[in-house]
Design a protein around this motif. Sequence first.
Motif, PDB file in Angstrom:
ATOM      1  N   TYR A 176      42.407  46.356  37.364  1.00 24.57           N
ATOM      2  CA  TYR A 176      43.415  45.758  38.233  1.00 24.57           C
ATOM      3  C   TYR A 176      44.398  44.849  37.511  1.00 24.57           C
TER       4      TYR A 176
ATOM      5  N   GLN B 222      49.153  39.906  35.898  1.00 27.81           N
ATOM      6  CA  GLN B 222      49.114  40.074  37.339  1.00 27.81           C
ATOM      7  C   GLN B 222      47.892  40.898  37.736  1.00 27.81           C
TER       8      GLN B 222
ATOM      9  N   HIS C 230      46.870  43.774  40.498  1.00 26.00           N
ATOM     10  CA  HIS C 230      47.384  44.741  41.462  1.00 26.00           C
ATOM     11  C   HIS C 230      46.211  45.540  42.020  1.00 26.00           C
TER      12      HIS C 230
ATOM     13  N   HIS D 153      45.756  39.130  44.128  1.00 27.83           N
ATOM     14  CA  HIS D 153      47.115  39.564  43.815  1.00 27.83           C
ATOM     15  C   HIS D 153      47.852  38.574  42.923  1.00 27.83           C
TER      16      HIS D 153
ATOM     17  N   ARG E  97      51.017  41.286  52.255  1.00 25.93           N
ATOM     18  CA  ARG E  97      51.483  42.122  51.142  1.00 25.93           C
ATOM     19  C   ARG E  97      52.986  42.030  50.872  1.00 25.93           C
TER      20      ARG E  97
ATOM     21  N   GLU F  59      54.387  41.367  47.076  1.00 25.55           N
ATOM     22  CA  GLU F  59      55.265  42.292  46.362  1.00 25.55           C
ATOM     23  C   GLU F  59      56.532  41.600  45.887  1.00 25.55           C
TER      24      GLU F  59
ATOM     25  N   GLN G 172      55.492  39.213  42.904  1.00 23.68           N
ATOM     26  CA  GLN G 172      55.192  39.937  41.664  1.00 23.68           C
ATOM     27  C   GLN G 172      56.452  40.514  41.042  1.00 23.68           C
TER      28      GLN G 172
END
Length: 374
Positions: free
Chosen positions: A170, A269, A271, A288, A331, A335, A338
């Motif tokens: 991840y 990061q 993910h 995350h 989420r 997003e 990130q």
Amino acid sequence: MRVLISGAGMAGLSAGITLGALGNHVTIVERAGHLRVNGSPIDIRGDALGIAGRMGILDGIRRHQVTMTARTRFVDADGNVVAELPADEVGDSGDDIEIPREDLAHVLHAALDPATSLIFGESIEELHDAGDDVAVTFRSGREDRFDLVVGADGMHSLTRRLVFGPERDYLRHLGFYIALTNLPAEHDGDPGNPILNWPGHMIGITRYRDVALGVLNFRSGWIDYDYHDLEAQKRILLDAFAGHDEWQVPGILDAVRDDPELYFDSVSQIHMPVWHRGRVVLLGDAAHCASGLSGRGTSLAVTGAWFLAEALRTHPADLAAASRDYENNQRPYVERAQATAGPGGDLVVPATQEELDARNARLRAMAGHSRPGR
């Protein structure tokens, strides 16, 4: 509902507040022997400010506000200012609140329900989701059962590894490493936050109130090391900055050598396609991590804790539906955060001398256009 939260960082403490407010019996375990308060000031931004208000912590946050980023400037090898960093270069909307990490930790800690149990020097060793509850064995040998386990234990989450598999599945390394070290008192008092660059490297001093920190960044591919091994971290860092004695580099490196609580980690990061499995859900950097380059990790911790609690309030008897609602609401924030991290590395740690010179020239031009009468 009996809830176990692993990690007493910003995400874990925030979840302790929001889940405790629903009447749950909350236990928080923290591997360290104290609140994790080392590090530079952090930002609370956007919708997280409104959520902090609903959590009842916004006034406490405002009382501890600092203005550190607004005083950042780039210097040459002699300490002369070559460019200054405008607030809009780091995504400051003007409404953002910057607060020392230790102050925010104490604000969150004080807002926990008195019935919430916070246990230091403890962590999850094993867990087994039996369907109707989760059996947990702790590092101390103690055993207990919970209706929900929240993994808020950071980028290197043990909860994630136990339930979802190894970190390498991840983690996305962004090509940088960062370190923070406490500086001695003689660095206090200067109102500026100077940064010296050479290609692929950044070293600087950050000050707020009576605290001075050395900040170091360097570009590198993935380095395989034990992130619990402090001496290994120091060797990596000192090797990366070896051969430089300009400006205040030697003093900052001396502080690195002497610091028993040096912070060192990759800029990476996390993910994941989903953040829940059965009765285990991940929160904050464990789910995350956007990296410090995004400047939004704390805001994500606050929004995530709120959305998780709201989802559980809406679906008190359906944990799967609550977990899906939590992810669907959180989420989009993740997003965005990130995606914003990428340009930050090029701004702070240019890879080449040409890129470094171009950045300084661009910032000087911006400063010139922003002066009155221009």
